[in-house]
Write a protein that holds these residues in place. Structure first.
Motif, PDB file in Angstrom:
ATOM      1  N   GLN A   1       0.619  -1.136   0.057  1.00  0.00           N
ATOM      2  CA  GLN A   1       0.183  -0.151   0.248  1.00  0.00           C
ATOM      3  C   GLN A   1       1.002   1.251  -0.045  1.00  0.00           C
ATOM      4  O   GLN A   1       2.225   1.252   0.291  1.00  0.00           O
ATOM      5  CB  GLN A   1      -0.771  -0.101   1.331  1.00  0.00           C
ATOM      6  N   PRO A   2       0.429   2.458  -0.324  1.00  0.00           N
ATOM      7  CA  PRO A   2       1.322   3.577  -0.537  1.00  0.00           C
ATOM      8  C   PRO A   2       1.884   3.994   0.780  1.00  0.00           C
ATOM      9  O   PRO A   2       3.065   4.293   0.813  1.00  0.00           O
ATOM     10  CB  PRO A   2       0.229   4.840  -0.642  1.00  0.00           C
ATOM     11  N   ASP A   3       1.378   3.860   1.969  1.00  0.00           N
ATOM     12  CA  ASP A   3       2.109   3.899   3.350  1.00  0.00           C
ATOM     13  C   ASP A   3       3.523   3.139   3.396  1.00  0.00           C
ATOM     14  O   ASP A   3       4.260   3.633   4.007  1.00  0.00           O
ATOM     15  CB  ASP A   3       1.055   4.017   4.461  1.00  0.00           C
ATOM     16  N   THR A   4       2.985   1.759   2.922  1.00  0.00           N
ATOM     17  CA  THR A   4       4.030   0.670   3.326  1.00  0.00           C
ATOM     18  C   THR A   4       5.274   1.348   2.504  1.00  0.00           C
ATOM     19  O   THR A   4       6.318   1.109   2.791  1.00  0.00           O
ATOM     20  CB  THR A   4       3.608  -0.442   2.861  1.00  0.00           C
ATOM     21  N   VAL A   5       4.885   1.583   1.330  1.00  0.00           N
ATOM     22  CA  VAL A   5       6.489   1.885   0.512  1.00  0.00           C
ATOM     23  C   VAL A   5       6.628   3.310   0.379  1.00  0.00           C
ATOM     24  O   VAL A   5       7.573   3.760  -0.238  1.00  0.00           O
ATOM     25  CB  VAL A   5       6.054   1.490  -1.081  1.00  0.00           C
ATOM     26  N   ARG A   6       6.113   4.067   1.226  1.00  0.00           N
ATOM     27  CA  ARG A   6       6.449   5.511   1.192  1.00  0.00           C
ATOM     28  C   ARG A   6       8.138   5.845   1.558  1.00  0.00           C
ATOM     29  O   ARG A   6       8.790   6.748   0.733  1.00  0.00           O
ATOM     30  CB  ARG A   6       5.800   6.285   2.067  1.00  0.00           C
ATOM     31  N   TRP A   7       8.541   5.099   2.433  1.00  0.00           N
ATOM     32  CA  TRP A   7       9.991   5.577   2.563  1.00  0.00           C
ATOM     33  C   TRP A   7      10.883   5.202   1.337  1.00  0.00           C
ATOM     34  O   TRP A   7      11.775   6.016   1.283  1.00  0.00           O
ATOM     35  CB  TRP A   7      10.534   4.074   3.651  1.00  0.00           C
TER      36      TRP A   7
ATOM     37  N   ARG B   1     -12.624  -4.422  -1.419  1.00  0.00           N
ATOM     38  CA  ARG B   1     -11.387  -4.173  -1.780  1.00  0.00           C
ATOM     39  C   ARG B   1     -10.175  -3.942  -0.849  1.00  0.00           C
ATOM     40  O   ARG B   1     -10.697  -3.298   0.322  1.00  0.00           O
ATOM     41  CB  ARG B   1     -11.161  -2.931  -2.876  1.00  0.00           C
ATOM     42  N   PHE B   2      -8.923  -4.000  -1.152  1.00  0.00           N
ATOM     43  CA  PHE B   2      -7.990  -3.661  -0.085  1.00  0.00           C
ATOM     44  C   PHE B   2      -7.839  -2.114   0.065  1.00  0.00           C
ATOM     45  O   PHE B   2      -8.370  -1.474  -0.842  1.00  0.00           O
ATOM     46  CB  PHE B   2      -6.498  -4.215  -0.695  1.00  0.00           C
ATOM     47  N   GLY B   3      -7.253  -1.734   1.250  1.00  0.00           N
ATOM     48  CA  GLY B   3      -7.072  -0.312   1.314  1.00  0.00           C
ATOM     49  C   GLY B   3      -6.969  -0.114   3.035  1.00  0.00           C
ATOM     50  O   GLY B   3      -7.845  -0.737   3.846  1.00  0.00           O
TER      51      GLY B   3
ATOM     52  N   PRO C   1     -12.129   0.925   1.057  1.00  0.00           N
ATOM     53  CA  PRO C   1     -11.965   0.090   0.211  1.00  0.00           C
ATOM     54  C   PRO C   1     -11.328   0.760  -1.189  1.00  0.00           C
ATOM     55  O   PRO C   1     -11.813   1.730  -1.344  1.00  0.00           O
ATOM     56  CB  PRO C   1     -13.425  -0.291  -0.242  1.00  0.00           C
ATOM     57  N   GLY C   2     -10.210   0.210  -1.464  1.00  0.00           N
ATOM     58  CA  GLY C   2      -9.421   0.701  -2.569  1.00  0.00           C
ATOM     59  C   GLY C   2      -8.739   1.986  -2.334  1.00  0.00           C
ATOM     60  O   GLY C   2      -8.200   2.635  -3.118  1.00  0.00           O
ATOM     61  N   ARG C   3      -8.589   2.559  -1.033  1.00  0.00           N
ATOM     62  CA  ARG C   3      -8.007   3.611  -0.665  1.00  0.00           C
ATOM     63  C   ARG C   3      -6.753   3.245   0.168  1.00  0.00           C
ATOM     64  O   ARG C   3      -6.740   2.598   0.971  1.00  0.00           O
ATOM     65  CB  ARG C   3      -8.897   4.599   0.166  1.00  0.00           C
TER      66      ARG C   3
END
Length: 396
Positions: free
Chosen positions: A52-58, A388-390, A394-396
């Motif tokens: 997810q975006p927060d996971t990969v933000r680093w 959906r994931f998020g 859902p999806g976010r």
């Protein structure tokens, strides 16, 4: 951030959330030490992570490492039925990594000089100008800020909220991986370039490809899955969680340690219940393992100079694929609050806490609902956008 130059921080738990937070605190100027209870490098038992975006933000904002070197991706979400027919398919790109691949990348950025293995934190105290952590080894360490990122079995959670123990969901997850190269051509063709679901009465399974130890090439990838199956609380679950050594588990039974009779039963059921391509992956897995699916949520995440983040603060079922994202989001929000606080750590934690509590509450409510739909009411409908994931919805 010069206001934290000379300040010290301790992070308890050296997993993905702990390492992300440690890196962000170091960027603020803190001297950061991470203490991990495991005595050797973590491996995550080969589990997959939906990114997810927060996971990969680093990696997208701070690291020199290329995220593309750490992840696989698929272009579709698909559902199969027992006969193997396609019952739903939509174009939707998701990226994935293996737990070990992602952990090693974060650790490479943090380094090992201030990363301490084999140190089990068992308690803490705090004072006006510092907090002190006690370890079972007898070690005692103090810092200006302490962050507990020690996961679902956090020793600190009870100090924050005495009523925030783990609550069993009524089902477990069978998890495992299989090298894609071990699949026959027909199975590979069915599963390629998709995250695949198979919904059966009171159960569902999802699978997707993740990086293998050899790299990202198709023949090096692993097909990763989790199959949710109902097991009543009480003696039946307790017996299932006793491993081959006779050691009882509360949150998981590791690969190679699940009693053979349970593995054999699970594989027989897979062959009978699941789509042929999905069953082929499950039945060929050499060492599947069991994750006990539980929830926990602390009503507090900040206490003076001590913070509780990630699964330590809120352990949520995996259905939204948001566990690592929530831990990372907690870390990023904490760093932002500290950056805005002008060096006042207590004020930063007080400001940081409410939004993260709200996020954990909304996530937990959603995944509990998703689990109920799958495991008990049989209302998990292929293609429903609410599924959906998020992290944020859902999806976010």
């Amino acid at each position: 951030m010069t206001e934290y130059t000379g300040a010290s921080a301790i992070v308890i738990g050296g997993s993905i959330g702990g390492l992300t937070t440690a890196l962000l605190l170091r960027d603020l100027g803190f001297t950061v030490d991470v203490y991990e209870r495991t005595a050797t490098a973590l491996d995550g038992r080969g589990s997959g992570i939906v990114l997810q975006p927060d996971t990969v933000r680093w990696f997208t904002e701070r690291s020199t490492q290329n995220l593309a070197d750490l992840s696989t991706s698929t272009s579709y979400v698909q559902y199969l039925d027992r006969s193997g027919d396609l019952v739903f398919r939509e174009k939707c790109t998701w990226t994935y990594t293996s737990w070990g691949t992602f952990y090693r990348a974060l650790l490479a950025d943090f380094g090992t000089e201030h990363y301490h293995y084999g140190e089990y934190a068992c308690g803490f105290d705090q004072y006006e100008d510092s907090a002190t952590v006690r370890f079972v080894s007898g070690r005692v360490e103090s810092a200006d800020l302490v962050v507990f990122a020690d996961g679902v079995t956090s020793v600190a959670r009870e100090r924050f909220d005495a009523d925030a123990g783990l609550r069993y969901s009524g089902y477990i997850g069978w998890r495992g991986t299989l090298p894609v190269r071990d699949l026959d051509e027909k199975t590979r063709e069915v599963l390629q370039d998709a995250i695949t679901y198979d919904v059966v009465p009171n159960s569902h399974i999802t699978m997707y490809p993740i990086p293998g130890e050899g790299g990202l090439d198709l023949d090096d990838q692993l097909m990763n899955y989790v199959w949710y199956r109902n097991v009543p609380a009480g003696p039946e679950l307790t017996e299932m969680c006793i491993d081959k050594r006779g050691i009882p588990g509360s949150v998981s039974v590791h690969p190679g340690q699940v009693q053979d009779r349970y593995v054999a039963e699970m594989k027989r059921d897979a062959a009978e219940l699941l789509a042929p391509a999905v069953a082929a992956v499950v039945t060929a897995t050499k060492t599947p393992y069991v994750q006990v699916v539980s929830d926990a949520r602390s009503s507090r995440m900040a206490m003076g100079r001590v913070a509780l983040i990630g699964d330590a603060a809120c352990a949520a079922r995996p259905h939204a694929a948001a566990g690592t994202a929530k831990a990372a989001a907690d870390g990023w929000a904490l760093a932002a609050a500290l950056g805005d606080a002008g060096g006042d750590i207590r004020a930063a934690l007080t400001k940081w806490e409410p939004a993260q509590l709200q996020l954990s509450d909304s996530l937990l409510r959603r995944v509990v609902s998703m689990g109920e739909r799958s495991q008990f009411t049989n209302t998990w409908t292929p293609g429903d956008p609410d599924l959906r994931f998020g992290l944020y919805g859902p999806g976010r």
